[in-house]
Write a protein that holds these residues in place. Structure first.
Motif, short mmCIF file in Angstrom:
data_model
loop_
_atom_site.label_atom_id
_atom_site.label_comp_id
_atom_site.label_asym_id
_atom_site.label_seq_id
_atom_site.Cartn_x
_atom_site.Cartn_y
_atom_site.Cartn_z
N ASP A 10 138.63 -52.97 -11.77
CA ASP A 10 140.08 -52.78 -11.80
C ASP A 10 140.43 -51.34 -12.17
OD1 ASP A 10 140.56 -55.45 -11.13
OD2 ASP A 10 140.62 -56.07 -13.23
N GLU A 11 139.63 -50.76 -13.04
CA GLU A 11 139.82 -49.37 -13.44
C GLU A 11 138.45 -48.75 -13.70
OE1 GLU A 11 141.24 -48.54 -17.52
OE2 GLU A 11 141.36 -50.71 -17.70
N LEU A 12 138.39 -47.43 -13.56
CA LEU A 12 137.14 -46.73 -13.82
C LEU A 12 136.98 -46.53 -15.32
CD1 LEU A 12 137.17 -44.04 -11.01
CD2 LEU A 12 136.10 -46.29 -11.00
N THR A 13 135.75 -46.67 -15.80
CA THR A 13 135.42 -46.45 -17.21
C THR A 13 134.26 -45.47 -17.29
OG1 THR A 13 133.78 -48.22 -17.31
CG2 THR A 13 136.08 -48.84 -17.74
N TRP A 14 133.79 -45.20 -18.49
CA TRP A 14 132.64 -44.33 -18.71
C TRP A 14 131.46 -44.78 -17.86
CZ3 TRP A 14 128.12 -46.53 -20.20
CH2 TRP A 14 128.19 -47.84 -20.68
N TYR A 15 131.36 -46.07 -17.61
CA TYR A 15 130.23 -46.62 -16.86
C TYR A 15 130.19 -46.10 -15.43
CZ TYR A 15 126.89 -50.20 -15.39
OH TYR A 15 125.79 -50.85 -14.92
N HIS A 16 131.32 -45.88 -14.82
CA HIS A 16 131.40 -45.46 -13.42
C HIS A 16 131.55 -43.95 -13.25
CE1 HIS A 16 133.42 -49.42 -13.91
NE2 HIS A 16 132.56 -49.75 -12.98
N LEU A 17 132.18 -43.30 -14.20
CA LEU A 17 132.62 -41.92 -13.98
C LEU A 17 131.50 -40.91 -13.80
CD1 LEU A 17 135.71 -41.98 -16.29
CD2 LEU A 17 135.69 -41.64 -13.81
N GLY A 18 130.42 -41.01 -14.55
CA GLY A 18 129.33 -40.06 -14.40
C GLY A 18 128.79 -40.02 -12.97
N PRO A 19 128.38 -41.17 -12.42
CA PRO A 19 127.88 -41.17 -11.05
C PRO A 19 128.93 -40.76 -10.02
CG PRO A 19 127.20 -43.19 -12.16
CD PRO A 19 128.16 -42.47 -13.07
N GLU A 92 137.67 -22.19 -13.37
CA GLU A 92 138.34 -23.21 -12.57
C GLU A 92 137.97 -24.58 -13.09
OE1 GLU A 92 138.07 -23.08 -8.36
OE2 GLU A 92 138.17 -20.90 -8.31
N THR A 93 138.82 -25.58 -12.81
CA THR A 93 138.54 -26.95 -13.24
C THR A 93 138.20 -27.85 -12.06
OG1 THR A 93 140.87 -27.54 -13.07
CG2 THR A 93 140.09 -26.76 -15.22
N SER A 94 137.92 -27.28 -10.89
CA SER A 94 137.72 -28.12 -9.71
C SER A 94 136.42 -28.91 -9.75
CB SER A 94 137.75 -27.27 -8.45
OG SER A 94 136.73 -26.30 -8.50
N ALA A 95 135.37 -28.43 -10.41
CA ALA A 95 134.11 -29.15 -10.43
C ALA A 95 133.50 -29.14 -11.82
CB ALA A 95 133.14 -28.55 -9.42
N PRO A 96 134.17 -29.77 -12.79
CA PRO A 96 133.62 -29.79 -14.15
C PRO A 96 132.41 -30.70 -14.24
CG PRO A 96 135.60 -31.11 -14.05
CD PRO A 96 135.45 -30.45 -12.71
N ALA A 97 131.62 -30.51 -15.28
CA ALA A 97 130.46 -31.37 -15.50
C ALA A 97 130.94 -32.78 -15.79
CB ALA A 97 129.66 -30.84 -16.68
N PRO A 98 130.16 -33.80 -15.44
CA PRO A 98 130.59 -35.17 -15.67
C PRO A 98 130.70 -35.47 -17.17
CG PRO A 98 128.32 -35.14 -14.93
CD PRO A 98 128.84 -33.74 -14.83
N PRO A 99 131.64 -36.33 -17.53
CA PRO A 99 131.81 -36.66 -18.94
C PRO A 99 130.69 -37.55 -19.44
CG PRO A 99 133.23 -38.03 -17.61
CD PRO A 99 132.58 -37.05 -16.68
N SER A 100 130.41 -37.44 -20.72
CA SER A 100 129.46 -38.36 -21.31
C SER A 100 130.22 -39.61 -21.74
CB SER A 100 128.80 -37.72 -22.53
OG SER A 100 129.74 -37.59 -23.57
N ALA A 101 129.49 -40.64 -22.06
CA ALA A 101 130.11 -41.89 -22.47
C ALA A 101 130.98 -41.69 -23.70
CB ALA A 101 129.04 -42.94 -22.75
N THR A 102 130.56 -40.83 -24.62
CA THR A 102 131.35 -40.64 -25.84
C THR A 102 132.61 -39.83 -25.59
OG1 THR A 102 130.00 -38.73 -26.41
CG2 THR A 102 129.38 -40.84 -27.39
N GLU A 103 132.63 -39.01 -24.54
CA GLU A 103 133.83 -38.24 -24.24
C GLU A 103 134.93 -39.12 -23.65
OE1 GLU A 103 132.43 -33.84 -22.97
OE2 GLU A 103 131.88 -35.46 -21.61
#
Length: 121
Positions: A10-19, A92-103
């Motif tokens: 239903d919504e994206l969480t830390w689990y999905h965002l990194g990949p 630039e903020t167009s391609a930042p590093a993926p967030p960690s679960a704690t972020e």
């Protein structure tokens, strides 16, 4: 060929965002030395099963659904906060590093994780 084994979230969480962020940036490549079973992380495989990522020759890429959900997350408050946190003066903020679960959000406890795979706790 694209198919899913489970409903999209239903919504994206830390689990999905990194990949998903890695796929968007072109960084989601197969690495059989690090991930000996699937060649990618279990989170990436779950995103594939949910129809957010699809297999290509050397990795996984966003599906239309994955691209739409990631864009919606980036446009929302959590995504905007994360993008702002990643910005440094003069960069630039167009391609930042993926967030960690704690972020992003603390991972769910074990009982909540079972719900990701349709197992009742």
């Amino acid at each position: 060929m694209s198919f899913s084994f489970q409903q999209p979230p239903d919504e994206l969480t830390w689990y999905h965002l990194g990949p998903l962020l890695d796929a968007e940036a072109g960084r989601l490549k197969y690495n059989p030395e690090q991930y000996t079973v699937h060649g990618v992380s279990n989170n990436a495989v779950a995103c594939c099963w949910a129809g957010l990522l699809v297999d290509v020759d050397d990795g996984l890429v966003l599906t239309d659904l994955g691209r739409r959900m990631l864009a919606a997350w980036k446009a929302g408050p959590a995504g905007q906060r994360w993008i702002a946190d990643q910005a440094s003066p003069g960069e630039e903020t167009s391609a930042p590093a993926p967030p960690s679960a704690t972020e992003l959000k603390s991972p769910p406890d074990r009982a909540d994780q079972l719900g990701l795979f349709g197992v009742a706790s």
